[in-house]
Scaffold this motif. Structure first.
Motif, mmCIF file in Angstrom:
data_model
loop_
_atom_site.group_PDB
_atom_site.id
_atom_site.type_symbol
_atom_site.label_atom_id
_atom_site.label_comp_id
_atom_site.label_asym_id
_atom_site.label_seq_id
_atom_site.Cartn_x
_atom_site.Cartn_y
_atom_site.Cartn_z
ATOM 1 N N ALA A 99 0.800 -1.220 0.000
ATOM 2 C CA ALA A 99 0.000 0.000 0.000
ATOM 3 C C ALA A 99 0.837 1.278 0.000
ATOM 4 N N ASP A 100 2.139 1.160 0.190
ATOM 5 C CA ASP A 100 3.036 2.315 0.236
ATOM 6 C C ASP A 100 3.659 2.514 -1.149
ATOM 7 N N GLY A 101 3.197 3.544 -1.859
ATOM 8 C CA GLY A 101 3.618 3.767 -3.239
ATOM 9 C C GLY A 101 5.114 3.914 -3.428
ATOM 10 N N ILE A 102 5.771 4.608 -2.518
ATOM 11 C CA ILE A 102 7.219 4.808 -2.641
ATOM 12 C C ILE A 102 7.941 3.473 -2.480
ATOM 13 N N GLN A 103 7.560 2.703 -1.478
ATOM 14 C CA GLN A 103 8.180 1.386 -1.289
ATOM 15 C C GLN A 103 7.860 0.461 -2.454
ATOM 16 N N ASP A 104 6.634 0.531 -2.950
ATOM 17 C CA ASP A 104 6.248 -0.284 -4.107
ATOM 18 C C ASP A 104 7.120 0.044 -5.312
ATOM 19 N N MET A 105 7.385 1.323 -5.515
ATOM 20 C CA MET A 105 8.228 1.735 -6.641
ATOM 21 C C MET A 105 9.666 1.255 -6.434
ATOM 22 N N LYS A 106 10.158 1.332 -5.208
ATOM 23 C CA LYS A 106 11.512 0.816 -4.918
ATOM 24 C C LYS A 106 11.574 -0.689 -5.173
ATOM 25 N N ASP A 107 10.542 -1.416 -4.740
ATOM 26 C CA ASP A 107 10.486 -2.861 -4.988
ATOM 27 C C ASP A 107 10.416 -3.163 -6.485
ATOM 28 N N THR A 108 9.686 -2.331 -7.209
ATOM 29 C CA THR A 108 9.586 -2.482 -8.667
ATOM 30 C C THR A 108 10.958 -2.317 -9.313
ATOM 31 N N LEU A 109 11.701 -1.323 -8.881
ATOM 32 C CA LEU A 109 13.046 -1.104 -9.428
ATOM 33 C C LEU A 109 13.970 -2.277 -9.104
ATOM 34 N N GLU A 110 13.880 -2.811 -7.911
ATOM 35 C CA GLU A 110 14.701 -3.972 -7.547
ATOM 36 C C GLU A 110 14.325 -5.185 -8.396
ATOM 37 N N SER A 111 13.033 -5.356 -8.649
ATOM 38 C CA SER A 111 12.575 -6.467 -9.498
ATOM 39 C C SER A 111 13.103 -6.309 -10.926
ATOM 40 N N PHE A 112 13.059 -5.083 -11.443
ATOM 41 C CA PHE A 112 13.603 -4.857 -12.779
ATOM 42 C C PHE A 112 15.090 -5.180 -12.823
ATOM 43 N N LYS A 113 15.817 -4.829 -11.791
ATOM 44 C CA LYS A 113 17.258 -5.129 -11.748
ATOM 45 C C LYS A 113 17.494 -6.629 -11.871
ATOM 46 N N ILE A 114 16.754 -7.400 -11.092
ATOM 47 C CA ILE A 114 16.881 -8.863 -11.127
ATOM 48 C C ILE A 114 16.559 -9.395 -12.517
ATOM 49 N N ILE A 115 15.480 -8.912 -13.090
ATOM 50 C CA ILE A 115 15.035 -9.391 -14.406
ATOM 51 C C ILE A 115 16.013 -8.995 -15.509
ATOM 52 N N ILE A 116 16.479 -7.766 -15.480
ATOM 53 C CA ILE A 116 17.403 -7.306 -16.533
ATOM 54 C C ILE A 116 18.707 -8.104 -16.486
ATOM 55 N N ILE A 117 19.217 -8.363 -15.302
ATOM 56 C CA ILE A 117 20.445 -9.163 -15.180
ATOM 57 C C ILE A 117 20.231 -10.553 -15.784
ATOM 58 N N LEU A 118 19.122 -11.184 -15.453
ATOM 59 C CA LEU A 118 18.823 -12.516 -15.995
ATOM 60 C C LEU A 118 18.627 -12.460 -17.509
ATOM 61 N N GLN A 119 17.971 -11.451 -17.990
ATOM 62 C CA GLN A 119 17.753 -11.335 -19.439
ATOM 63 C C GLN A 119 19.063 -11.130 -20.187
#
Length: 157
Positions: A99-119
């Motif tokens: 429910a915390d938009g700022i934390q959600d956005m930070k989590d989104t960025l961390e998820s993208f980092k993981i995905i981009i490295i794997l890709q």
């Protein structure tokens, strides 16, 4: 001469690619569900802008999940479909606070980092296997997601 699959790729290299693509499928699936949670539960003064952004993102992730699964099938292998497998294999973990938009956005960025490295790893494997289909898919995903990382990072500043 190497044994080739139905699209003319080395069978063993295709197997390795399919395994890595299944890892990506797991990460995308957990990421997708996290973003759905952000979209559904966001609160606060950033509600309207983030609610829409998270919807755009989960709709895009839904398409990518399908494309990755279909690429695994094209390589002659079976995409995993069980969340029990995704939870074991994914580097991205389920978000508990959504429910915390700022934390959600930070989590989104961390998820993208993981995905981009794997890709990028998959991109290297697909280049070695001379698999232009997987290579093009990963290349497109990476360039698109790098731009999103820039934009989402700018939002947080």
């Amino acid at each position: 001469m190497a044994k080739l699959n139905s699209i003319g790729l080395d069978i063993q290299k295709s197997k390795v690619l399919a395994e890595k693509l299944n890892e990506l499928l797991a990460d995308y699936s957990i990421f997708y569900q996290n973003v759905r949670g952000y979209h559904w539960n966001i609160k606060g003064d950033k509600f309207f802008e983030l609610h829409d952004k998270f919807q755009e993102l989960y709709e895009d992730l839904f398409i990518k999940i399908d494309e990755v699964a279909e690429r695994i099938r094209t390589l002659g292998h079976t995409p995993n479909h069980k969340f029990s497998i995704y939870q074991k294999e994914a580097k991205i973990k389920e978000s508990s606070e959504v429910a915390d938009g700022i934390q959600d956005m930070k989590d989104t960025l961390e998820s993208f980092k993981i995905i981009i490295i794997l890709q990028r790893e998959i991109l290297d494997l697909s280049a070695d296997a001379e698999d232009e289909g997987t290579n093009a898919l990963m290349s497109d995903y990476i360039s698109e997601q790098e731009k999103l990382v820039w934009m989402y990072s700018a939002y947080l500043k």
